[in-house]
Design a protein around this motif. Structure first.
Motif, PDB file in Angstrom:
ATOM      1  N   ARG A  14       0.838  -1.208   0.000  1.00 36.97           N
ATOM      2  CA  ARG A  14       0.000   0.000   0.000  1.00 36.97           C
ATOM      3  C   ARG A  14       0.873   1.258   0.000  1.00 36.97           C
ATOM      4  O   ARG A  14       1.862   1.339   0.708  1.00 36.97           O
ATOM      5  CB  ARG A  14      -0.922   0.012   1.197  1.00 36.97           C
ATOM      6  N   SER A  17       1.320   2.395  -5.372  1.00 37.03           N
ATOM      7  CA  SER A  17       0.645   2.302  -6.666  1.00 37.03           C
ATOM      8  C   SER A  17       1.012   3.474  -7.581  1.00 37.03           C
ATOM      9  O   SER A  17       1.017   3.322  -8.803  1.00 37.03           O
ATOM     10  CB  SER A  17      -0.871   2.214  -6.491  1.00 37.03           C
ATOM     11  N   ASP A  18       1.352   4.627  -7.009  1.00 35.29           N
ATOM     12  CA  ASP A  18       1.774   5.757  -7.842  1.00 35.29           C
ATOM     13  C   ASP A  18       3.062   5.442  -8.589  1.00 35.29           C
ATOM     14  O   ASP A  18       3.229   5.844  -9.743  1.00 35.29           O
ATOM     15  CB  ASP A  18       1.965   7.022  -6.998  1.00 35.29           C
ATOM     16  N   LEU A  19       3.977   4.709  -7.953  1.00 37.04           N
ATOM     17  CA  LEU A  19       5.210   4.295  -8.636  1.00 37.04           C
ATOM     18  C   LEU A  19       4.880   3.406  -9.833  1.00 37.04           C
ATOM     19  O   LEU A  19       5.491   3.525 -10.895  1.00 37.04           O
ATOM     20  CB  LEU A  19       6.131   3.526  -7.687  1.00 37.04           C
ATOM     21  N   MET A  21       2.018   3.318 -11.568  1.00 36.19           N
ATOM     22  CA  MET A  21       1.367   4.087 -12.624  1.00 36.19           C
ATOM     23  C   MET A  21       2.324   5.049 -13.316  1.00 36.19           C
ATOM     24  O   MET A  21       2.257   5.219 -14.538  1.00 36.19           O
ATOM     25  CB  MET A  21       0.153   4.846 -12.075  1.00 36.19           C
ATOM     26  N   ASP A  22       3.230   5.670 -12.571  1.00 36.78           N
ATOM     27  CA  ASP A  22       4.212   6.561 -13.199  1.00 36.78           C
ATOM     28  C   ASP A  22       5.085   5.797 -14.190  1.00 36.78           C
ATOM     29  O   ASP A  22       5.311   6.247 -15.310  1.00 36.78           O
ATOM     30  CB  ASP A  22       5.092   7.235 -12.135  1.00 36.78           C
ATOM     31  N   ARG A  25       2.923   4.688 -17.280  1.00 35.08           N
ATOM     32  CA  ARG A  25       2.626   5.801 -18.198  1.00 35.08           C
ATOM     33  C   ARG A  25       3.839   6.150 -19.053  1.00 35.08           C
ATOM     34  O   ARG A  25       3.710   6.400 -20.251  1.00 35.08           O
ATOM     35  CB  ARG A  25       2.160   7.027 -17.418  1.00 35.08           C
ATOM     36  N   ILE A  34      -6.960   1.306  -9.525  1.00 36.43           N
ATOM     37  CA  ILE A  34      -6.313   0.850  -8.299  1.00 36.43           C
ATOM     38  C   ILE A  34      -7.374   0.364  -7.324  1.00 36.43           C
ATOM     39  O   ILE A  34      -8.348   1.069  -7.044  1.00 36.43           O
ATOM     40  CB  ILE A  34      -5.488   1.985  -7.662  1.00 36.43           C
ATOM     41  N   HIS A  36      -7.863  -1.532  -3.379  1.00 37.57           N
ATOM     42  CA  HIS A  36      -7.185  -1.759  -2.107  1.00 37.57           C
ATOM     43  C   HIS A  36      -7.563  -3.131  -1.568  1.00 37.57           C
ATOM     44  O   HIS A  36      -8.689  -3.591  -1.729  1.00 37.57           O
ATOM     45  CB  HIS A  36      -7.575  -0.684  -1.095  1.00 37.57           C
ATOM     46  N   GLU A  58      -2.158  -2.934  -2.690  1.00 38.67           N
ATOM     47  CA  GLU A  58      -2.907  -2.260  -3.744  1.00 38.67           C
ATOM     48  C   GLU A  58      -2.755  -3.097  -5.010  1.00 38.67           C
ATOM     49  O   GLU A  58      -1.682  -3.623  -5.293  1.00 38.67           O
ATOM     50  CB  GLU A  58      -2.379  -0.841  -3.963  1.00 38.67           C
ATOM     51  N   VAL A  60      -3.078  -2.853  -8.997  1.00 45.09           N
ATOM     52  CA  VAL A  60      -3.148  -1.916 -10.112  1.00 45.09           C
ATOM     53  C   VAL A  60      -3.488  -2.707 -11.363  1.00 45.09           C
ATOM     54  O   VAL A  60      -2.780  -3.661 -11.711  1.00 45.09           O
ATOM     55  CB  VAL A  60      -1.815  -1.160 -10.295  1.00 45.09           C
TER      56      VAL A  60
END
Length: 115
Positions: A14, A17-19, A21-22, A25, A34, A36, A58, A60
């Motif tokens: 948790r 998830s931003d890592l 998605m970055d 992309r 995403i 949980h 999380e 993804v």
């Protein structure tokens, strides 16, 4: 029968998830979803005052054109894989049909024209 699309599923600790998605992309993914959840592996369970604590995770989900799958998965593994704090695990599944993802359909048609 060759599938035109794949669903990449990545499970990370948790907050990471931003890592995922970055990285995705930058490798060509247009977006993701995403969810949980909690891990249930026996090794992951920790005991605290007699209470079993399960680490939060999380999930993804990224729908992509098949030709982009490998690059996206390698980018995710490099940025949020098992050897990182995110401890991510990724796998992909073939998708038979896609409805409503106009941007993916355009990518697929463009990839087919280049063949």
């Amino acid at each position: 029968m060759e599938h035109a699309f794949d669903l990449i599923l990545t499970i990370v600790n948790r907050g990471f998830s931003d890592l995922v998605m970055d990285a995705a992309r930058k490798a060509g993914a247009s977006g993701g979803t995403i969810l949980h959840g909690r891990g249930t592996g026996a090794r992951e369970a920790e005991r605290f005052f007699g209470i079993s604590i399960q680490p939060e995770k999380e999930l993804v989900m990224i729908l992509c054109v098949r030709q982009e799958r490998r690059e996206i998965m390698y980018a995710i593994a490099h940025n949020a894989g098992l050897n990182t704090q995110g401890q991510g695990v990724s796998f992909s599944l073939p998708v038979d049909e896609v409805v409503g993802a106009v941007h993916l359909m355009k990518k697929f048609e463009h990839a087919e024209e280049e063949k």
